[in-house]
Design a protein around this motif. Structure first.
Motif, PDB file in Angstrom:
ATOM      1  N   PRO A  52      72.346 -41.812  65.469  1.00 39.23           N
ATOM      2  CA  PRO A  52      73.265 -41.307  64.453  1.00 39.23           C
ATOM      3  C   PRO A  52      72.794 -41.672  63.052  1.00 39.23           C
ATOM      4  O   PRO A  52      72.246 -42.736  62.812  1.00 39.23           O
ATOM      5  CB  PRO A  52      74.579 -42.018  64.799  1.00 39.23           C
ATOM      6  N   GLN A  53      73.016 -40.755  62.134  1.00 42.32           N
ATOM      7  CA  GLN A  53      72.699 -40.997  60.749  1.00 42.32           C
ATOM      8  C   GLN A  53      73.952 -41.489  60.034  1.00 42.32           C
ATOM      9  O   GLN A  53      75.060 -41.448  60.567  1.00 42.32           O
ATOM     10  CB  GLN A  53      72.181 -39.711  60.095  1.00 42.32           C
ATOM     11  N   LEU A  54      73.759 -41.965  58.816  1.00 42.51           N
ATOM     12  CA  LEU A  54      74.908 -42.397  58.030  1.00 42.51           C
ATOM     13  C   LEU A  54      75.845 -41.219  57.797  1.00 42.51           C
ATOM     14  O   LEU A  54      75.400 -40.078  57.635  1.00 42.51           O
ATOM     15  CB  LEU A  54      74.447 -42.955  56.690  1.00 42.51           C
ATOM     16  N   PRO A  55      77.161 -41.454  57.788  1.00 40.69           N
ATOM     17  CA  PRO A  55      78.091 -40.378  57.437  1.00 40.69           C
ATOM     18  C   PRO A  55      77.735 -39.795  56.075  1.00 40.69           C
ATOM     19  O   PRO A  55      77.204 -40.479  55.200  1.00 40.69           O
ATOM     20  CB  PRO A  55      79.450 -41.094  57.405  1.00 40.69           C
ATOM     21  N   ALA A  56      78.034 -38.502  55.910  1.00 37.63           N
ATOM     22  CA  ALA A  56      77.650 -37.815  54.679  1.00 37.63           C
ATOM     23  C   ALA A  56      78.250 -38.470  53.441  1.00 37.63           C
ATOM     24  O   ALA A  56      77.629 -38.485  52.372  1.00 37.63           O
ATOM     25  CB  ALA A  56      78.069 -36.347  54.761  1.00 37.63           C
ATOM     26  N   ASP A  57      79.459 -39.008  53.573  1.00 36.63           N
ATOM     27  CA  ASP A  57      80.131 -39.599  52.419  1.00 36.63           C
ATOM     28  C   ASP A  57      80.010 -41.130  52.403  1.00 36.63           C
ATOM     29  O   ASP A  57      80.779 -41.809  51.714  1.00 36.63           O
ATOM     30  CB  ASP A  57      81.605 -39.199  52.394  1.00 36.63           C
ATOM     31  N   ALA A  58      79.048 -41.678  53.154  1.00 31.85           N
ATOM     32  CA  ALA A  58      78.909 -43.127  53.233  1.00 31.85           C
ATOM     33  C   ALA A  58      78.465 -43.700  51.897  1.00 31.85           C
ATOM     34  O   ALA A  58      77.762 -43.053  51.115  1.00 31.85           O
ATOM     35  CB  ALA A  58      77.907 -43.506  54.322  1.00 31.85           C
ATOM     36  N   ASP A  59      78.852 -44.934  51.657  1.00 33.58           N
ATOM     37  CA  ASP A  59      78.431 -45.636  50.453  1.00 33.58           C
ATOM     38  C   ASP A  59      76.904 -45.800  50.478  1.00 33.58           C
ATOM     39  O   ASP A  59      76.341 -46.223  51.491  1.00 33.58           O
ATOM     40  CB  ASP A  59      79.112 -47.006  50.403  1.00 33.58           C
ATOM     41  N   PRO A  60      76.211 -45.451  49.391  1.00 31.54           N
ATOM     42  CA  PRO A  60      74.750 -45.584  49.367  1.00 31.54           C
ATOM     43  C   PRO A  60      74.264 -47.001  49.666  1.00 31.54           C
ATOM     44  O   PRO A  60      73.124 -47.188  50.091  1.00 31.54           O
ATOM     45  CB  PRO A  60      74.380 -45.171  47.936  1.00 31.54           C
ATOM     46  N   ALA A  61      75.120 -48.004  49.463  1.00 34.28           N
ATOM     47  CA  ALA A  61      74.715 -49.385  49.728  1.00 34.28           C
ATOM     48  C   ALA A  61      74.367 -49.608  51.196  1.00 34.28           C
ATOM     49  O   ALA A  61      73.611 -50.530  51.533  1.00 34.28           O
ATOM     50  CB  ALA A  61      75.823 -50.345  49.305  1.00 34.28           C
ATOM     51  N   LEU A  62      74.902 -48.758  52.089  1.00 33.01           N
ATOM     52  CA  LEU A  62      74.628 -48.916  53.517  1.00 33.01           C
ATOM     53  C   LEU A  62      73.184 -48.560  53.871  1.00 33.01           C
ATOM     54  O   LEU A  62      72.742 -48.805  54.992  1.00 33.01           O
ATOM     55  CB  LEU A  62      75.589 -48.068  54.354  1.00 33.01           C
ATOM     56  N   LYS A  63      72.443 -48.000  52.921  1.00 31.23           N
ATOM     57  CA  LYS A  63      71.041 -47.695  53.166  1.00 31.23           C
ATOM     58  C   LYS A  63      70.140 -48.902  52.932  1.00 31.23           C
ATOM     59  O   LYS A  63      68.943 -48.846  53.204  1.00 31.23           O
ATOM     60  CB  LYS A  63      70.591 -46.546  52.255  1.00 31.23           C
ATOM     61  N   THR A  64      70.725 -49.975  52.413  1.00 36.88           N
ATOM     62  CA  THR A  64      69.942 -51.150  52.039  1.00 36.88           C
ATOM     63  C   THR A  64      70.417 -52.374  52.821  1.00 36.88           C
ATOM     64  O   THR A  64      71.623 -52.589  52.990  1.00 36.88           O
ATOM     65  CB  THR A  64      70.087 -51.444  50.533  1.00 36.88           C
ATOM     66  N   LYS A  65      69.458 -53.160  53.292  1.00 39.17           N
ATOM     67  CA  LYS A  65      69.787 -54.387  54.008  1.00 39.17           C
ATOM     68  C   LYS A  65      70.555 -55.339  53.099  1.00 39.17           C
ATOM     69  O   LYS A  65      70.114 -55.623  51.972  1.00 39.17           O
ATOM     70  CB  LYS A  65      68.506 -55.057  54.520  1.00 39.17           C
ATOM     71  N   PRO A  66      71.687 -55.873  53.567  1.00 37.49           N
ATOM     72  CA  PRO A  66      72.465 -56.776  52.727  1.00 37.49           C
ATOM     73  C   PRO A  66      71.855 -58.178  52.666  1.00 37.49           C
ATOM     74  O   PRO A  66      71.136 -58.596  53.574  1.00 37.49           O
ATOM     75  CB  PRO A  66      73.827 -56.813  53.427  1.00 37.49           C
ATOM     76  N   THR A  67      72.145 -58.874  51.602  1.00 40.28           N
ATOM     77  CA  THR A  67      71.787 -60.286  51.484  1.00 40.28           C
ATOM     78  C   THR A  67      72.964 -61.107  51.999  1.00 40.28           C
ATOM     79  O   THR A  67      74.098 -60.942  51.537  1.00 40.28           O
ATOM     80  CB  THR A  67      71.492 -60.661  50.026  1.00 40.28           C
TER      81      THR A  67
END
Length: 223
Positions: A92-107
């Motif tokens: 599954p890909q990120l939902p279309a309206d997902a927050d762009p931050a979810l594309k980046t690994k969190p600290t």
């Protein structure tokens, strides 16, 4: 010897001269025939060699063209299912309206104080449906030790989200309890005491991390 004999001797005979000319002409013709035959054989051999080279080139090119256009993009053979097995669904890909931050690994930082119970802290609120018990959910996550923040596991390292059933005992209790009800597209922080994770006894954990743990989990999909 008389003058007549000298004029009509063998060396002066017209018939002899004609015979020599004829013999010379025949010899020249035979030599020309041999040259033509030799040239014809050489030409034939050259034509065969050229044809063989062209056939080899066409076979090589044709062999490459027989592959499907998308074969270069095919999945490596190690992950291709056997003919009698159904193909795995795409990740599954990120939902279309997902927050762009979810594309980046969190600290993920360490916790503070003593952790006595499960704590679920929303970091990003998703707009998708709430996760239900028994669903298969797909997540990206980072796991660290609660006390020092040292990372011990992460789906971001492999680049492959993790999919598993939730709420049915297939994962640690802290995940089963903490992720049910979270909306798809969310990022949550789970602070999990040792008894809801892998325990507090390293001798019984089988090499898994013990003690309180902190996870930051992105819920990508639920179905």
């Amino acid at each position: 010897m008389s003058e007549r004999t000298q004029q009509t001797g063998p060396e002066q005979s017209p018939a002899t001269k004609s015979g020599r000319r004829l013999a010379a002409q025949l010899a020249a013709k035979k030599a020309a025939d041999r040259r033509r035959k030799r040239n014809a054989v050489i030409s034939s051999l050259a034509a065969v060699a050229v044809a063989a080279v062209l056939i080899g080139v066409f076979v090589t090119i044709g062999g490459g063209d027989d592959k499907p256009e998308n074969q270069a993009d095919a999945t490596p053979s190690a992950t291709v299912p056997a003919p009698d097995e159904p193909a795995a669904p795409p990740a599954p890909q990120l939902p279309a309206d997902a927050d762009p931050a979810l594309k980046t690994k969190p600290t993920v930082k360490p916790g503070t104080g003593e952790l006595k119970k499960l704590a679920v802290t929303p970091l990003i609120k998703g707009t998708g449906p709430a996760v239900k018990k028994g669903q298969n959910i797909t997540t990206n996550y980072v796991g660290v030790f609660y006390k020092d923040g040292k990372e011990f596991d992460s789906s971001w390292t492999s680049g492959q989200p993790a999919t598993f059933p939730i709420g049915v005992g297939q994962v640690i209790p802290g995940w089963d309890q903490g992720l049910v009800g979270v909306t798809v597209g969310s990022r949550v922080q789970l602070d999990i005491p040792g008894e809801l994770a892998y325990g507090n006894d390293a001798a019984k954990a089988g090499g898994r991390p013990t003690g309180p743990l902190r996870f930051v989990v992105d819920v990508i999909a639920a179905q």
